[in-house]
Motif scaffolding. Structure first.
Motif, PDB file in Angstrom:
ATOM      1  N   LYS A   1       5.996  -1.899  -0.346  1.00 16.85           N
ATOM      2  CA  LYS A   1       4.738  -2.572  -0.690  1.00 16.85           C
ATOM      3  C   LYS A   1       4.907  -4.086  -0.830  1.00 16.85           C
ATOM      4  CE  LYS A   1       3.190  -0.504  -4.416  1.00 16.85           C
ATOM      5  NZ  LYS A   1       2.813   0.403  -5.532  1.00 16.85           N
ATOM      6  N   THR A   2       6.097  -4.606  -0.530  1.00 18.59           N
ATOM      7  CA  THR A   2       6.346  -6.029  -0.772  1.00 18.59           C
ATOM      8  C   THR A   2       6.351  -6.881   0.487  1.00 18.59           C
ATOM      9  OG1 THR A   2       8.783  -5.880  -0.582  1.00 18.59           O
ATOM     10  CG2 THR A   2       7.800  -5.353  -2.733  1.00 18.59           C
TER      11      THR A   2
ATOM     12  N   ALA B   1       3.792  -5.952  -6.482  1.00 18.98           N
ATOM     13  CA  ALA B   1       4.221  -4.556  -6.343  1.00 18.98           C
ATOM     14  C   ALA B   1       4.785  -4.031  -7.655  1.00 18.98           C
ATOM     15  CB  ALA B   1       5.255  -4.428  -5.229  1.00 18.98           C
TER      16      ALA B   1
ATOM     17  N   TRP C   1      -3.838   0.588  -4.011  1.00 18.39           N
ATOM     18  CA  TRP C   1      -2.953   0.636  -2.852  1.00 18.39           C
ATOM     19  C   TRP C   1      -3.025   1.992  -2.168  1.00 18.39           C
ATOM     20  CZ3 TRP C   1       0.363  -2.143   0.190  1.00 18.39           C
ATOM     21  CH2 TRP C   1       1.300  -1.412   0.927  1.00 18.39           C
TER      22      TRP C   1
END
Length: 307
Positions: free
Chosen positions: A84-85, A185, A113
C-alpha cells in the motif's frame, strides 16, 4: 477431583501463513500452538482461521464471530501491507494483474483502501494485463509443473531490473514515501487495528497481535515492519493487548526460519511463531475472567459429595 472438560476457541486473522500451501497441517503454527498450550494447561484449543488472506480485519473478525463462539483473537500484522506504500499499486486478481496509480497519492486519504482493492482499482488510472503464470496453469488444466506463485507476492518488483542500485519496485516505494504514502499506510493499519480492538471489547474477546515477521531477503520490508511494530506498541500501550514477535539474534538464524523466497516460513519458522504466541495463550487460558478459568473456578467452588 477431575477437572471438567474445557475448550478455548481461538480465532486467527492473517494471511496465508496459518494455511501455508506446501506444508502439512501438523507443520503449521496453529497446530503447534494448540498442541503445546493443550499440553501445558489440559485445555483443548480449537483454532478458527479467517477464510481470506485479504479484506478488512474487522469484517473478517465479524465472520469468525458469527460462525463460532470466540474466547480470543490473534491478528497477524503482515509487513507485506507495504504493497500500500508504492506510488503505483500492483494487484493480482485471478488471471489479471493490475497496475494502478495509488488512490490516495493526490486525493483525500480517509477513504477505505479495501473498497479500492476489492474493485480492482476500477476508479483509478490503471493498466491491466494477463497474469501469464496463472493463464499457463489454467491452460494446462491446473497441472502445471511451475511452482505456485505466493498469494502474498505484492512486494515483488514491477520489473526484475535495477537502476542506480535499486529495483523498479524499490524506486516505486521511494516515490510513495516522498508522497507520504508509507506514513499513510501505517496510519491506515493502526486505524484498522483500533476497529478490531473495539469490536473485541464489545464481544468480550481477548486480542493479541502477532507483529510483522522478519524479512531476511528485503531490508526495505524489514524496516517497514519494524516501523509498523513500533507504532503499534505506542498505539496499544494503554490497552491489555499483547504484541508477540519472532526475533532471532543473527541474520543466519533468521534466514533459517524461511524457505528460499524469504517470505514463507519453513516448518522451523512455524514452530518459532507458536513459541512466540505460547505464553500469551497460556495466560489467557489460565487467567481470571477467561471462560475456561471461570469453569475451573465454578468446579472448585462446588462441594464434592463424599463417596
Amino acid at each position: 477431583m477431575t477437572e471438567p472438560h474445557s475448550e478455548f476457541h481461538l480465532g486467527i486473522i492473517g494471511g496465508c501463513l496459518a494455511q501455508q500451501a506446501g506444508l502439512g497441517m501438523c507443520q503449521l503454527y496453529p497446530h503447534h500452538l494448540a498442541k503445546e498450550v493443550g499440553a501445558a494447561t489440559g485445555v483443548t484449543v480449537r483454532v478458527h482461521i479467517a477464510r481470506y488472506a485479504d479484506g478488512a480485519y474487522v469484517q473478517r473478525l465479524g465472520e469468525l464471530a458469527a460462525a463460532t463462539q470466540l474466547d480470543g483473537v490473534m491478528l497477524h500484522m503482515r509487513a507485506l501491507v507495504i504493497r500500500k506504500t508504492g506510488l503505483v499499486v500492483k494487484h493480482r486478481s485471478g488471471q489479471t494483474i493490475t497496475y494502478a496509480l495509488h488512490p490516495f497519492a493526490f486525493g483525500a486519504r480517509h477513504a477505505d483502501w479495501t473498497e479500492f482493492e476489492d474493485s480492482g482499482f476500477a476508479h483509478c488510472f490503471r493498466v491491466r494485463r494477463p497474469n501469464a503464470a496463472v493463464a499457463a496453469d489454467a491452460s494446462a488444466g491446473g497441472a502445471s509443473t511451475l511452482p505456485a506463485l505466493p498469494q502474498d507476492g505484492f512486494n515483488q518488483p514491477l520489473l526484475p531490473k535495477r537502476a542506480f542500485g535499486l529495483t523498479v519496485g524499490q524506486w516505486n516505494r521511494l516515490a510513495g514515501r516522498l508522497f507520504g504514502l508509507e506514513d499513510w499506510a501505517i496510519r491506515d493499519e493502526l486505524a484498522a487495528v483500533d476497529r478490531v480492538r473495539q469490536v473485541c471489547d464489545e464481544l468480550g474477546v481477548r486480542l493479541a497481535i502477532l507483529a510483522p515477521l522478519p524479512a531476511p531477503e528485503s531490508l526495505w520490508i524489514e524496516r517497514f515492519g519494524q516501523r509498523l511494530t513500533n507504532q503499534l506498541r505506542d498505539r496499544l500501550a494503554p490497552y491489555p493487548v499483547p504484541i508477540c514477535s519472532v526475533e532471532r539474534t543473527t541474520a543466519q538464524e533468521t534466514r533459517a526460519l524461511f524457505i528460499r523466497d524469504g517470505i514463507h516460513l519453513h516448518p522451523a519458522g512455524h514452530a518459532a511463531v507458536a513459541e512466540a504466541l505460547h505464553s500469551t495463550l497460556v495466560k489467557w487460558v489460565r487467567s481470571p475472567g477467561s471462560p475456561v478459568a471461570e469453569m475451573w473456578s465454578d468446579s472448585l467452588a462446588t462441594p464434592v459429595a463424599p463417596r
